[in-house]
Scaffold this active site. Sequence first.
Site, PDB file in Angstrom:
ATOM      1  N   CYS A   1      -2.712   6.521  -3.749  1.00  0.00           N
ATOM      2  CA  CYS A   1      -2.283   5.872  -4.991  1.00  0.00           C
ATOM      3  C   CYS A   1      -2.480   4.359  -4.913  1.00  0.00           C
ATOM      4  O   CYS A   1      -2.930   3.740  -5.865  1.00  0.00           O
ATOM      5  CB  CYS A   1      -0.794   6.110  -5.278  1.00  0.00           C
ATOM      6  SG  CYS A   1      -0.201   7.754  -4.941  1.00  0.00           S
ATOM      7  N   ASP A   2      -2.104   3.764  -3.813  1.00  0.00           N
ATOM      8  CA  ASP A   2      -1.951   2.307  -3.777  1.00  0.00           C
ATOM      9  C   ASP A   2      -2.911   1.574  -2.838  1.00  0.00           C
ATOM     10  O   ASP A   2      -2.962   0.338  -2.864  1.00  0.00           O
ATOM     11  CB  ASP A   2      -0.501   1.954  -3.378  1.00  0.00           C
ATOM     12  CG  ASP A   2       0.497   2.495  -4.401  1.00  0.00           C
ATOM     13  OD1 ASP A   2       0.153   2.529  -5.589  1.00  0.00           O
ATOM     14  OD2 ASP A   2       1.603   2.883  -4.005  1.00  0.00           O
TER      15      ASP A   2
ATOM     16  N   CYS B   1       2.203   6.207  -0.505  1.00  0.00           N
ATOM     17  CA  CYS B   1       1.008   6.953  -0.949  1.00  0.00           C
ATOM     18  C   CYS B   1      -0.227   6.064  -0.883  1.00  0.00           C
ATOM     19  O   CYS B   1      -0.459   5.232  -1.764  1.00  0.00           O
ATOM     20  CB  CYS B   1       1.230   7.485  -2.358  1.00  0.00           C
ATOM     21  SG  CYS B   1      -0.197   8.393  -2.988  1.00  0.00           S
TER      22      CYS B   1
END
Length: 315
Positions: free
Chosen positions: A142-143, A139
């Site tokens: 997300c990261d 992701c």
Amino acid sequence: MADSTVEKVHCLIIGSGPAGYTAAIYAARANMKPVLYQGIQPGGQLTITTEVENYPGYPDGIQGPDMMVNFEKQAARMGADIRFGLATKVDFSKQPYRVQIDEEKWIEADAVIISTGASAKWLGLESEQRLNGFGVSACAVCDGFFFRGKEVAIVGAGDTAAEEALYLSKLCTTVHMFIRRDQMRASKVMQERVQKTPNIKIYWNTDTEEILGENKTEAVRIKNNKTGEVQTIKISGFFVAIGHQPNSDIFKGWIDMDEAGYIKTIPGTSKTNIEGVFAAGDVQDKIYRQAVTAAGTGCMAALDAERYLSAKGLV
Ligand code: NDP
């Protein structure tokens, strides 16, 4: 099926990611006495991420697993009955609907909220699992932030990979993009954007052989599947964007889905084709897939279920 193995509940929630727990919080507060079965991975996909910085309300960020413990505690404090167990079969032929748990016990429910999520597909490399959370992620939204100013790689050639490569290109110095064929699957417009972005370097006909590093991601070894040429590229982050699999198998034949297995909901609601069965979170969302959007649709599902149950005079 002996009656002794059947338990009757008002509202059954299947799945324990942000969608399921949020549905449980709302359903419990509305006195629907929800029973939630957590499934095979209690807490869902967030339990395999590290820091979450984009969920509102956590100004200093929070670890994904800690966030899901908080979600669970909040749902339990409101009175949700949270249980370990996996839904293995359903019978939605008549009300009350039946859901089998762990291939044994049957639950009868007046309303069912499906929040079983989706699972990222992985390449299947040993190094990919070992370094998951240590530079390997499925992701970028997300990261990606953790790799600001660094070199990263991404594998995949669909719309998700294109979108994530573009997202990463704004944060990272170079995005190495590995595509297994000589063309991309992504929509034309996304392909053009990717190909016009100077710091996205595309490698056609390329397979990932191994991600290298002991305790963190340091490099990746790739192979051109036409020429056989092998090369090693230094990177800090490796993103896998080869698609997701909605966890919807047990609902096939009952609930309308798209060709990839994502549950179809009536736009603007959490309603499925079966009255009294609602869907929330990633199992019905292939576009946004964020914790906050999953939580939002979990809230919608509980409110829709409450309206449904009260219209039937059941709560
Ligand atoms: P897709 O299934 O569309 O694409 C997956 C990609 O990963 C393909 O290019 C595939 O390659 C590649 N792939 C699969 N397995 C491997 C492997 N083992 N090694 C290397 N590459 C591999 O998934 P997406 O998540 O991209 O998209 C899912 C759906 O959601 C699509 O319908 C998409 O259009 C939609 N979507 C829409 C968005 C939007 O509208 N904004 C955003 C994101 C997704 P190959 O092409 O060779 O099969």
